[in-house]
Design an enzyme around this catalytic site. Structure first.
Site, short mmCIF file in Angstrom:
data_model
loop_
_atom_site.label_atom_id
_atom_site.label_comp_id
_atom_site.label_asym_id
_atom_site.label_seq_id
_atom_site.Cartn_x
_atom_site.Cartn_y
_atom_site.Cartn_z
N CYS A 159 61.04 34.38 -41.07
CA CYS A 159 61.79 33.33 -40.50
C CYS A 159 63.51 34.19 -40.34
O CYS A 159 64.29 33.71 -39.13
CB CYS A 159 62.51 32.23 -41.57
SG CYS A 159 62.83 33.21 -43.24
N PRO A 169 63.70 40.42 -51.97
CA PRO A 169 62.17 40.82 -52.14
C PRO A 169 61.79 40.50 -51.34
O PRO A 169 60.02 41.48 -51.27
CB PRO A 169 61.94 41.22 -53.51
CG PRO A 169 62.69 39.56 -54.51
CD PRO A 169 64.17 39.37 -52.83
N ALA A 172 52.43 24.59 -48.75
CA ALA A 172 51.33 25.48 -49.58
C ALA A 172 51.21 27.25 -49.44
O ALA A 172 50.27 27.48 -49.91
CB ALA A 172 50.18 24.75 -50.10
N SER A 175 52.77 30.89 -49.14
CA SER A 175 53.31 31.23 -50.04
C SER A 175 55.21 31.18 -50.18
O SER A 175 55.60 31.60 -51.32
CB SER A 175 53.65 33.34 -49.34
OG SER A 175 54.20 33.34 -47.98
N MET A 176 55.67 30.80 -48.93
CA MET A 176 57.41 30.43 -49.22
C MET A 176 57.47 29.56 -50.04
O MET A 176 58.41 29.14 -51.06
CB MET A 176 58.33 30.10 -48.13
CG MET A 176 59.74 30.77 -48.65
SD MET A 176 60.10 31.46 -49.01
CE MET A 176 60.23 32.86 -47.55
#
Length: 452
Positions: free
Chosen positions: A50, A115, A189, A191-192
């Site tokens: 992003c 991270p 849904a 990872s972010m």
């Protein structure tokens, strides 16, 4: 061969342009196929997040590769090349390694020290490995970048003080609200979204959280891990109507919620609601921010907040991390220079082995009466003499290679022993031949259509 990185990021372009350069993984795969298949590129890895779109490449000619990659980025994003050029940054050789190591440490992120970039770099390398565009050079480069990033987080205070984009966004959302949200909706849904949902549950243990996703099974799995409920995307308007806080981060290429849909779902409610949009391209219609009783936190606002706030936790660690990066770049430079010399050493030893074999054949032809034991002793003696003669020059050239004139020593070795100019390169590339898998790449017009 040389390293090249060309990219666009939050530091060089506004969010509205970054939205246009956002690529799906499928398009990234096709982009890599075209980049690695161009005339002046032998390896390629793309980092698409992003915050940035970058292509790292092993190239034979700087200007030729730069033109090829720039053209392909324009074709795949659908953004005219002359528009992209004004926002591109380009780094070469040591500076390219320095840039990647800085990115891996989180020093180039929208939120200092975040991270998540390490996981994104691992994914980028995995894609390059899967499609066969990440060869030995970029494999080593990215692997070292991951090690540098781990050092930065483990050996300095950056890891303990750093934020993620999610926590930065939620801090801004909390500053906008007078009370904790009773009803929270998470759209997505991936990872972010999973990080966001986990962070929300930790911050607001008493809040009712609903996870909405296009695939109900994924929504259910995430909801179960945080004690939330799941809902299909078709039910989003009903949950929007009651939400105090809505956070969206999907991989959709079009808006998940338009201003008209939002207004209809709220039905004229005067209850304040905070919307957090972490997707690129955006999930939520920017026009929603103009509606009454709505507060919006998006990537643009996060970037502005980070720029305006000079003192952030962990900024005192930046100099320490920078020193780690500089030391690792120097170590990588030495490794790369030594690797460039290695094919010359190998070619020299191959030539010596051929000479020994030819002379031993001649010797055996003239001494047919010798017993096998004597023959073996003669062979061993000849090989030992050649090995000793070559030992010192080959060891010394490897030692000298890490200096500023390392390449010139290898060149001198090739000239002294009359090695063919292409021999060393051929030896070095023998184990790095491109795979036979064919990657189907759409025509430029088809790419632009798919992007839209």
């Amino acid at each position: 061969m040389s390293l090249l990185v060309i990219g666009i990021s939050h530091r060089t372009a506004p969010v509205r342009l970054l939205e246009q350069t956002s690529l799906t993984e499928e398009l990234v795969v096709k982009l890599l196929g075209d980049v690695a298949g161009s005339e002046h590129v032998t390896e390629a890895v793309a980092v698409a997040t992003c915050n940035r779109l970058e292509v790292y490449a092993e190239v034979s000619k700087f200007h030729g590769a730069l033109g090829e990659i720039s053209e392909l980025l324009g074709q795949y994003t659908g953004v005219p090349r002359d528009v992209l050029t004004g926002h591109f940054y380009v780094h070469y050789d040591d500076r390219a390694a320095w840039h990647l190591f800085t990115v891996a440490c989180g020093l180039d992120s929208m939120v200092l020290g975040e991270p998540q970039i390490l996981g994104q770099l691992r994914s980028a390398l995995a894609v390059g490995q899967r499609v066969g565009t990440a060869g030995p050079v970029l494999n080593e480069l990215v692997q070292q970048a991951l090690r540098v990033g781990k050092r930065a987080h483990s050996e300095t205070a950056l890891d303990r003080a750093g934020q993620s984009i999610v926590t930065a966004a939620l801090d801004l959302a909390a500053a906008d609200s007078a009370a904790d949200p009773a009803r929270v909706v998470v759209v997505g849904a991936g990872s972010m979204s999973a990080l966001a949902a986990t962070t929300l549950r930790r911050r607001y243990p008493e809040s009712a959280i609903t996870v909405v996703n296009r695939t109900p099974e994924r929504a259910s799995r995430l909801a179960e891990t945080i004690g939330a409920v799941a809902a299909p995307l078709a039910e989003l308007p009903a949950h929007v109507a009651a939400a105090d806080l809505l956070l969206s981060c999907t991989g959709a290429t079009e808006l998940v919620l338009t201003a008209d849909q939002f207004a209809a779902a709220r039905g004229g409610s005067e209850s304040p609601v905070t919307l957090v949009d972490l997707a690129l391209p955006r999930d939520l219609d920017p026009a929603i921010a103009e509606l009454p009783f709505v507060r919006v936190v998006d990537l643009e606002r996060i970037a502005q907040d980070q720029r305006e706030t000079e003192e952030r936790p962990g900024r005192e660690s930046v100099e320490e991390v920078s020193r780690i990066v500089e030391a690792e770049v120097e170590a990588y430079r030495k490794l790369r220079t030594a690797s460039a010399v290695a094919p010359t050493v190998t070619a020299l030893r191959c030539m010596a082995a051929e000479v020994v074999a030819a002379e031993l054949d001649r010797f055996h032809g003239r001494t047919a009466g010798l017993d096998e034991r004597t023959r073996a002793e003669v062979e061993q003696t000849v090989r030992r003499v050649v090995d000793k003669l070559l030992h010192e020059p080959t060891v010394r050239v490897k030692q000298l290679a890490v200096g500023d004139d390392g390449v010139s020593y290898a060149q001198a070795l090739r000239e002294l022993f009359n090695l063919e100019p292409g021999t060393a390169v051929a030896v070095s590339r023998a184990e790095a031949a491109p795979g036979e898998d064919h990657i189907a790449v759409p025509a430029p017009a088809e790419r632009r259509q798919e992007k839209r």
